[in-house]
Structures are given as structure tokens and as C-alpha cells.
Design a protein around this motif. Structure first.
Motif, PDB file in Angstrom:
ATOM      1  N   HIS A 221       0.865  -1.175   0.000  1.00 17.04           N
ATOM      2  CA  HIS A 221       0.000   0.000   0.000  1.00 17.04           C
ATOM      3  C   HIS A 221       0.903   1.227   0.000  1.00 17.04           C
ATOM      4  N   TYR A 222       0.374   2.370  -0.407  1.00 17.32           N
ATOM      5  CA  TYR A 222       1.126   3.629  -0.373  1.00 17.32           C
ATOM      6  C   TYR A 222       2.413   3.527  -1.200  1.00 17.32           C
ATOM      7  N   ALA A 223       2.407   2.701  -2.265  1.00 19.42           N
ATOM      8  CA  ALA A 223       3.638   2.363  -2.971  1.00 19.42           C
ATOM      9  C   ALA A 223       3.861   3.203  -4.226  1.00 19.42           C
ATOM     10  N   PRO A 224       5.081   3.720  -4.401  1.00 20.09           N
ATOM     11  CA  PRO A 224       5.431   4.394  -5.651  1.00 20.09           C
ATOM     12  C   PRO A 224       5.696   3.350  -6.745  1.00 20.09           C
ATOM     13  N   ARG A 225       5.958   3.809  -7.968  1.00 22.56           N
ATOM     14  CA  ARG A 225       6.324   2.871  -9.036  1.00 22.56           C
ATOM     15  C   ARG A 225       7.672   2.222  -8.747  1.00 22.56           C
ATOM     16  N   ALA A 226       8.608   2.995  -8.208  1.00 18.51           N
ATOM     17  CA  ALA A 226       9.918   2.459  -7.850  1.00 18.51           C
ATOM     18  C   ALA A 226       9.796   1.469  -6.702  1.00 18.51           C
ATOM     19  N   ARG A 227      10.659   0.466  -6.711  1.00 15.68           N
ATOM     20  CA  ARG A 227      10.676  -0.487  -5.606  1.00 15.68           C
ATOM     21  C   ARG A 227      11.342   0.152  -4.395  1.00 15.68           C
ATOM     22  N   VAL A 228      10.745  -0.027  -3.225  1.00 14.06           N
ATOM     23  CA  VAL A 228      11.281   0.547  -1.986  1.00 14.06           C
ATOM     24  C   VAL A 228      11.993  -0.543  -1.194  1.00 14.06           C
ATOM     25  N   VAL A 229      13.229  -0.269  -0.798  1.00 14.44           N
ATOM     26  CA  VAL A 229      14.016  -1.197   0.016  1.00 14.44           C
ATOM     27  C   VAL A 229      14.383  -0.484   1.316  1.00 14.44           C
ATOM     28  N   LEU A 230      14.081  -1.123   2.444  1.00 20.77           N
ATOM     29  CA  LEU A 230      14.360  -0.535   3.754  1.00 20.77           C
ATOM     30  C   LEU A 230      15.618  -1.155   4.349  1.00 20.77           C
ATOM     31  N   VAL A 231      16.516  -0.306   4.836  1.00 19.56           N
ATOM     32  CA  VAL A 231      17.762  -0.759   5.447  1.00 19.56           C
ATOM     33  C   VAL A 231      17.978   0.007   6.749  1.00 19.56           C
ATOM     34  N   GLU A 232      18.968  -0.414   7.512  1.00 25.67           N
ATOM     35  CA  GLU A 232      19.311   0.328   8.730  1.00 25.67           C
ATOM     36  C   GLU A 232      19.856   1.714   8.352  1.00 25.67           C
ATOM     37  N   PRO A 233      19.602   2.729   9.184  1.00 32.04           N
ATOM     38  CA  PRO A 233      20.014   4.098   8.820  1.00 32.04           C
ATOM     39  C   PRO A 233      21.481   4.213   8.431  1.00 32.04           C
TER      40      PRO A 233
END
Length: 324
Positions: A221-233
Motif C-alpha cells: 500500500h502507499y507504494a510508488p512505481r519504484a521499488r522501496v528497500v528498507l535498510v538500517e540508517p
């Protein structure tokens, strides 16, 4: 920003005729229809590409109208309404007779709130009824926080766009299950858990799953076209530069602690140091990186306190598996 009286009148006419109106709220722009018109409500699902089992939120003009839309209002729900309405809080309660099952995804519960935006309140007052209004975008994509976002994504599928300027909160409302004795947060949002706990005088749970279906629970949900990858800061820069070297057009959400760090990437946006400012700009930043041609976005989660909980929730959903 306030809309002209003629715009409010036009929007009211569209709603009464069974049409769709994009309206501003303090959270995001909503795609509104007459909550008592099953055909108009069904059109919301069609335009958004939204599963019909996914409930909608009914927006009403004030807490004094709550009993018109729900079958029972526990004391806790009245207390929360008294403290947080108008505002970014949605209460899930037992459905009243005025609410068609088309608006609730077939459930006997309904989500209700009073928006804190002068244009939305003026429209609700002029219309004199309830308005179902999920975010005015295609299902699963980034929510709109300006009228231009709505026009760019939905175009002529919306009968009228009521422009009330940029949204001040920027993330959707907090959804609270108020059907039982112990309220719980089903979706973090503009009212923080800490604010709720201060009013209720005790801890409020945020379960990872719930048998109650509400907006925003889809895995993506709330997703852009680009793939989102979450990492540590601390890994944002190295992961972004590695992905860029591998041929991706990388967009970076640079955490405040790394604000002065140079990054070799296609596009870099600085995350605001204030969580309120971050929440207000979140969806706009995601849209910006899409517009700049990024195919991958590297980001980290904020500390999950206050509005940081809502931001983290949105980023996790944005990084989730995309709808098929």
C-alpha cells in the motif's frame, strides 16, 4: 486555502447527483461519494481499482452526527471523539442503518471520522450527509496530498476536484477499533499512540494483525512505481551506492543524521528532522523520486514514536509485495 463558495456548491451538486468529488482533508485528498448511495459508492471501487471487500471511511460533519451513522457508541468512543474530532482519528463502530454494506466491505462495522479541514467541513455542511472518501488515487499507490496529485493520477475519472491546498498532516488518519471495552490501533496515523494513551489513561495496543478489516491493511500500500528497500540508517549510503553501481537508478531518503553525506545516486532527498514535517512531505517525496525516473528507493525507518510510528507503517507497506 479555502475553496470558493461556488466550488462548494458545485461539489455538493455532484455528490447529490451520484458523482465523485475529490476533496481535501488534513490528512490526504479523498475520493468522495454520497455514503448512502450504493451505486456512487460502487463507483469509488471501480475508479480506484479497489477490492470491494476493502472498507471505506464515512466522513461526517461533526461528532453530534455520530449516532446517525452507527448503532452503538461506547463511552470510550465518545471520549475519543470529544478530544480528537475534528481531526485525523477514525473510529470503527457497529454499522448503523444509514450505512450500506457496499461502504463497509460487507462488514457490520463502519469506520467514521470528522475531518479537520475547512473545505471538507464546508462541503459536509452544505451536503448535509455522510461522504465515503478513501484516498483519491489508484488502489495501492501513493496517496495524494495536493489537488494536482489527484488530477495527474485519476484525471477525468473524477467528476469534480475541490482544491483546498496542500494537506497539513500528510498521512492518513489513525484507525481505532472502538467496538469493545479495550480500544486498539488498527492503522497508525495522524493521532499518535501517545496522544491516545494520554486521554485513555492507559496503554493502547497496536496489533500486527486484526480480524477487523480496515483501510491500509493490504500487504502493499502507499507504494510508488519504484521499488522501496528498507535498510538500517547507517547502511543507507552504502546500499544506495552499491545498487547504483549495479545499474539501478537509485533514489535515496537520506536520514537527518547523514544530511551532509555525499551520495553517488540518481536522486537524493533529505528526510526532514521533524517527524511532523516528514509525515507531511512523505508522499510528495515518494512521488518526486518516481518523477525523477528512479526504479529503486533506499530508505530507513524512523524511530517508531509519535508520528514516526505512522511513517514507519507507510514505508513498510510501500516496501511490501505489490498487488497482483
Amino acid at each position: 486555502m479555502t475553496a470558493r463558495t461556488s466550488d462548494i456548491e458545485k461539489a455538493t451538486e455532484v455528490l447529490r447527483a451520484g458523482g465523485l468529488v475529490a476533496l481535501p482533508t488534513e490528512t490526504v485528498y479523498g475520493l468522495g461519494a454520497n455514503a448512502e448511495d450504493p451505486a456512487a459508492v460502487a463507483r469509488i471501487f471501480q475508479v480506484k481499482g479497489r477490492p470491494p471487500s476493502h472498507p471505506l471511511i464515512v466522513h461526517i460533519g461533526g461528532a453530534q452526527h455520530l449516532d446517525d451513522w452507527v448503532a452503538d457508541v461506547p463511552a470510550t468512543a465518545r471520549l475519543l471523539a470529544e478530544h480528537f474530532w475534528p481531526g485525523p482519528l477514525t473510529l470503527v463502530l457497529r454499522r448503523g442503518r444509514r450505512v450500506p454494506l457496499e461502504a463497509t466491505g460487507g462488514l457490520e462495522t463502519v469506520a467514521v471520522r470528522v475531518p479537520d479541514h475547512p473545505v471538507a467541513l464546508a462541503l459536509l455542511s452544505a451536503f448535509g450527509g455522510g461522504v465515503t472518501a478513501p484516498s483519491a488515487n489508484r488502489f495501492g499507490s501513493v496517496s495524494p496530498t495536493t489537488a494536482d496529485h489527484v488530477r495527474a493520477e485519476l484525471g477525468d475519472a473524477v467528476d469534480f476536484v475541490l482544491d483546498g491546498g496542500p494537506c497539513e498532516v500528510g498521512v492518513e488518519s489513525t484507525i481505532v477499533d472502538a467496538t469493545g471495552e479495550t480500544p486498539s490501533i488498527l492503522r497508525p496515523g495522524g493521532v499518535t499512540r501517545e496522544d491516545l494513551e494520554a486521554v485513555l489513561g492507559g496503554p493502547v495496543a497496536v496489533p500486527s494483525t486484526s480480524p477487523v478489516r480496515v483501510p491500509g491493511q493490504h500487504p502493499s500500500h502507499y507504494a510508488p512505481r519504484a521499488r522501496v528497500v528498507l535498510v538500517e540508517p547507517e547502511k543507507v549510503v552504502i546500499e544506495a551506492e552499491l545498487a547504483q553501481e549495479l545499474g539501478h537508478k537509485v533514489g535515496v531518503f537520506l536520514p537527518p543524521a547523514l544530511a551532509d553525506t555525499p551520495v553517488k545516486a540518481h536522486a537524493v532527498v533529505a528526510v526532514p528532522g521533524s517527524t511532523a514535517a516528514y509525515a507531511q512531505r512523505l508522499y510528495g517525496l515518494l512521488r518526486e523520486l518516481d518523477e525523477r525516473g528512479c526504479d529503486l528507493i533506499i530508505a530507513s525507518l524512523p524511530v517508531e514514536e509519535g508520528l514516526g510510528l505512522a511513517i514507519a507503517n507507510r514505508l513498510r507497506r510501500a516496501a511490501g509485495p505489490r498487488p497482483s
